[in-house]
Design an enzyme around this catalytic site. Structure first.
Site, PDB file in Angstrom:
ATOM      1  N   ARG A 128      11.656 109.144 -19.715  1.00 37.16           N
ATOM      2  CA  ARG A 128      11.995 108.098 -18.743  1.00 37.16           C
ATOM      3  C   ARG A 128      12.038 106.706 -19.394  1.00 37.16           C
ATOM      4  NH1 ARG A 128      14.981 108.682 -15.595  1.00 37.16           N
ATOM      5  NH2 ARG A 128      15.878 106.748 -16.313  1.00 37.16           N
ATOM      6  N   LYS A 150      19.677  83.080 -17.952  1.00 38.99           N
ATOM      7  CA  LYS A 150      19.342  83.813 -16.716  1.00 38.99           C
ATOM      8  C   LYS A 150      19.035  85.266 -17.051  1.00 38.99           C
ATOM      9  CE  LYS A 150      22.179  80.645 -13.981  1.00 38.99           C
ATOM     10  NZ  LYS A 150      23.343  80.443 -13.101  1.00 38.99           N
ATOM     11  N   LYS A 179      21.931  68.322 -18.489  1.00 35.34           N
ATOM     12  CA  LYS A 179      22.491  68.680 -17.194  1.00 35.34           C
ATOM     13  C   LYS A 179      22.441  67.488 -16.241  1.00 35.34           C
ATOM     14  CE  LYS A 179      21.951  73.596 -17.584  1.00 35.34           C
ATOM     15  NZ  LYS A 179      21.414  74.833 -16.989  1.00 35.34           N
ATOM     16  N   GLU A 239      26.776  68.374 -19.588  1.00 38.21           N
ATOM     17  CA  GLU A 239      27.455  68.861 -18.391  1.00 38.21           C
ATOM     18  C   GLU A 239      28.280  67.732 -17.778  1.00 38.21           C
ATOM     19  OE1 GLU A 239      24.845  70.796 -15.594  1.00 38.21           O
ATOM     20  OE2 GLU A 239      26.125  70.282 -13.903  1.00 38.21           O
ATOM     21  N   ASP A 272      31.477  72.150 -15.360  1.00 40.52           N
ATOM     22  CA  ASP A 272      30.792  72.939 -14.348  1.00 40.52           C
ATOM     23  C   ASP A 272      31.571  73.020 -13.049  1.00 40.52           C
ATOM     24  OD1 ASP A 272      28.601  74.501 -13.563  1.00 40.52           O
ATOM     25  OD2 ASP A 272      27.821  72.808 -12.396  1.00 40.52           O
TER      26      ASP A 272
END
Lengths: 281, 281, 281, 281, 281, 281
Positions: B100, B135, B167, B197, B218
């Site tokens: 597994r 992420k 950002k 950004e 963006d």
């Protein structure tokens, strides 16, 4: 989560922060002064079920002693797009440093809770419970199984030592269903039940006769599932698995099985879209 | 993977085994004799790109000194449904105990490689590179970013200290694009480039003028993206982000941007269906 | 230090205390009563620059909840012999137990800051920045690089993954400067610049032509350095290294290079003499 | 090193590699092919005493299973500038990845051994032993104390629990030399000796009368040291400390003291200059 | 032990060696040459049951690569005073360094196996199984529960998550036996049975009626135990606990209970006397 | 315990809680509401000496921030059956979750303190001190040695590096008592005494002549012990070991030896019977 988990939450949060910010957030240090205060909100961008709000709190809180994190919803809450789920205030540097890690926990866990909840609703007209599997992301089993319960699902075994599940290869090695179930019953700790995988009705009858407490009905067509449920007749717990998806789960539940296990809950749930936005005043 | 990663692979494999099998595999111990030999194959059940075959090997190998794991494909291979990707032989107990965990690594990583590869193919008629984001699943960033490269993608920053990405909130705190880029240029380690950004063409011009090395465009509509690429004119690297999915990625790439970052690669890739089956003789 | 580092400081402090006092401070337990209060000061015995005052605070604070540590100077302060840099009050046992570990941090880090500051002053009439190297004490890189910044220096790469520095052996393996720089440009994450070591002016021209962002001018005589700076003409960042010491650094800086890297900052800085003395009343 | 230390060496080597190369050696991966073989030598650039050759071996060996490291000298060997101290062969990538970490250990430890050896030679015409202190780099005490022995020095306490050393503050808290020594004798584990710091001859007499096993003669002028040695007359071990440097150590030793402790051995030894060079054929 | 446990054994052995020999075995280093070979035997000084022979092997093997450890008996063997249970050869230093730690494991675990075996024999004329409890030494539960099985006993729960045992305080909080059992049945993972503590026959009947799978008959007199077994009539598993010792266990077993739990197995078993002796030739 | 130990206590408590309750206390979660308050007492069921009350406090406190633990006795207190030793109030869930782990520490440590105290009282009419050995439970040495002091005993070496104890095999390897003692004296850190095992009076005389500081009189009959004490005449510390039990210890002490070491204190002390009981109001 239960109370002990607070230690666990803190440790996981710290490790994830170390992974992302262990060398410092160089951008923030260069562009944002140490004394710039900040206010921010965490906002759902999609409809879904929130899980792990405490992880987000733990992450943000660990970046600085002066950050305050106020959750506006509890785990298990249904949220709509645009709904604010937490408010944060404190040094801008700390909020910026913890933002991504907090969201990574929140999006992953809420994604699992949301997907689980979809399955739970699809079978809510039956008695079937939706349960998870051991198909979890390495290192995150305890979190992911918690997210399943937040979405309304139930947990199967946590690991190989807290339940007995005899599968086809165990049966083959032991010399048949009867031999495998008998061996397990003889040696099992007295608080563990014995579940046996069966692929047809003969094996089902054999497993029941050998004294299994539960049966895993693997990849059976719907009519065979129905017959299996009739044969079981409440003497053993029935679990259906294999070929379960959002299209098929209702029909499977309508066969009368007690449990439906869904690997996708933990291995394929897409992240729930959630973002952190600074509030300017 | 690079050579140092072998230690890393071993450690991750051991931790995952401890999570699942740390208390012993009680079912296997009760039903399968210690001296029962076994042969098994790992088989793809879906079309996809394999990643982390070494993790599967490391997991299986750690369960017992006498297990042999022979991979039939390398990371990055395209496989078809039914294709055997590895052969295993050794004590049945060890194979069952590691099954597994080995599959959990393989399915998760191959899922990421497979999804990445879809995006890469969708933009292969352009010069755009598909890149990942931060992420990622907490604790697994290094693995997941490796899987992205296996699928043909490229890596953005690994963490907050190996790249400078200014950002919107940094810009607001610093007092504008020019101020933010200037502050970053002044303090940045000399080997790190500065990405900024921007959300419109004015900001783009300001970022270029201030000396940014790269710009994050963006959530711009396609026509604005095209204009941005023309304005950049090779002076800065252009990265598009926001609203990227399998339907939109080709058109975005055709605007001429250098890079397209896709969070879904690591936060929403479904597992690739892979199973382990015993071979009876 | 940035805010996340507080966790890091606490962990390092605890490990160092465990190393020294993990088995208990038997002398203190036998000779000093549990209820004896104490006051002490930390005093500089040499002229220098203080770094890691927070480490000293963290160490002392972890020995007992009732110890108070009041720093009188900030990191980066110049101190004179005899100057008090912190005041401590609390149980004598706790102060005695933490004394050595607190001073070990403070002396080592202040030693690095002080040596760095000497170099920084020696080149202050030029535009050259003093930078460190990866020649750090194993396990202490993050601390030592912080101390360099406290002394007015700047940081080169933290590790092998957050910068690209092509050295002679890479060039040889790749088949020349052009081949190496080209390969690096093709595969590098887009936020990392590429620095290339060159040992003569031909290599310099080749590196610039191939698109390097920075050049490491290794062990060049002063006149060659000057020519290199003229050739570079602002198109690439210039870093001088090799043969740098307190006697040579000013002349090297006067050639016009942007950066001078000095291994001695972290591998050979003598400890700054600092002591803890009890105050009797 | 003793046999158990092999585990210790491996762990320290792995941690240091993780610190430097945990994210991969991106330069090497981009410019050097996986199959490029390499040969290299480690060469002393300064006269000195080598220590920690096993650490260099452990570091290099952990980068890849196919690297061979052949030491040409043992720890404690005196080397001349240009002398080869080890030969390495294996994949170039692995050698490049481990180079800096291996040298960092070797240069730091050999620096300590070399400085210690200078002091040992300066007092070799006397019976005095050179010993270290607890003024070590946090986390590296065991290594650094080993390097002292490689240079011919001896070790004082390793930590606060394996020796009793009563200092001025203990004396003050206990109410005098006699009270402090008596308390320590009463409670000390029976295998630990009791050393007492004294600053004048009255205290010396008191410490001897109270039953101290050793005395720390702190910052005494030479003539007082001589008198102290005469008073001690072999009844207690005499240790001189304070104001010890390369200029003063011989005269201190000639007073007849048994031990001279030198903090600089571990807190201020400059690195020994050692480099790794590839051998082209 | 099962195969995964080899990793576990190695880790436990290493930690225990670090605790005892982490700073080196100074006596051995000073008195025994590095090249002195040694042969030794491990000998039982008391009659008993051996457990953890693999731990002794792991400890001794980790002290040096050249030590050979040959066990002469398997775990579970009955040994007589004077019987040799293992032979060791290799460097004397390594054998001396590992001696105490190896014996500490062996004596503790064999002590548990021996005590368990006494209880097992005392009830061998009945169907009752001897089981352990969670009253184990902190950090050693997995080892100690293994030693119980070596002595012929069985294991109760390993921890609070792999079994449901409703005790008096749970009953009080839930509002009675029926309420507590019902709540547990509703939420329990489907592979866990539910055991309920009862102190009289009314509670027993209530627990059976509510659907408990097992009952803990706590501190009941013998005649009540007999009645309880008759009432249970095979419908629930019966476990006796409280007041169990070597004098009472046979009579308790003769009441017909299925299980007898004995805390003393793990919290009060005296060490088995075992020693290591060098063989001179 | 000394102040640093608070960190140690917390860490041990956390690890033990993780072992028992890491996966959650499923019984409690299902049967006891999150808001049910509780009051409980910890009660001695046997006469004995309490040790580790701080461990019980640490365990209970870590389960929830709202639990209050009020000890009624200090470590070292003699308690009678039925005596309350601590009061607890807070959420019932938290108290139930920590109950077993808290008691496991308390019972084990108090068992050691109680047994030690028996031996101490049996020799209280003599000058002999009762000391422990290195025969401790792996991983718990520091705790167990602390419990010995709570019971009135003293500590022998903590590990192989903080004392020199020459045993028969060291003597054999070194070539006799004189050779072994001489080698040890030459290389020992100056704060460590040298103890030598002797088995007859000739060896005793030899050890004293060679300069040993202490002698271990191993397994000597009473009359030989008396003669040994006379020979020693205060010149060396005398330690008796072997054949020590509650029946023999007084006579051994009456021979005039300074120390009697008893392995059973730590390897065979039965747990002290202590329980936690909820208080209903």
């Amino acid at each position: 989560m239960n109370c002990l988990d607070l230690t666990y939450v803190d440790r996981m949060a710290r490790q994830a922060l170390e992974e992302d910010a262990g060398g410092g957030d160089i951008t923030t240090l260069l562009t944002v002064g140490a004394d710039v205060p900040g206010k921010a909100v965490i906002i759902a961008k999609q409809r879904g079920v929130i899980a792990a709000i405490e992880f987000a709190a733990a992450v943000i809180s660990q970046t600085d002693d002066h950050v305050e994190f106020a959750p506006l919803v509890d785990d298990g809450s249904n949220v709509d797009p645009g709904q604010t789920i937490a408010q944060i205030s404190g040094p801008s540097r700390a909020i910026l440093m913890g933002e991504r890690v907090a969201l990574n926990f929140l999006q992953h866990m809420s994604g699992i809770a949301t997907l689980t909840n979809k399955y739970v609703k699809l079978v809510s007209h039956t008695k079937a419970k939706i349960i998870d599997t051991r198909k979890t992301t390495p290192g995150l089993r305890r979190l992911e199984k918690y997210a399943v319960t937040v979405g309304g699902g139930f947990n199967h075994r946590f690991n190989l030592s807290d339940g007995i599940l005899i599968k086809d290869n165990h049966i083959a090695a032991a010399g048949g269903v009867t031999a495998a179930v008998t061996a397990a019953k003889k040696g099992a700790p007295h608080l563990l039940k014995i579940e046996c995988e069966v692929t047809n009705l003969d094996e089902l009858n054999e497993a029941i006769a050998a004294g299994a407490d539960a049966v895993l009905l693997d990849n059976m067509p719907l009519d065979m599932l129905k017959q299996a449920v009739e044969i079981a007749a409440g003497r053993v717990i029935t679990e259906a698995s294999g070929g379960v998806n959002e299209q098929t789960v209702a029909a499977i539940a309508e066969t009368g099985v007690d449990l439906i296990s869904v690997g996708a809950l933990t291995h394929s749930a897409p992240a729930l879209d959630i973002s952190l936005e600074f509030v300017r005043e």
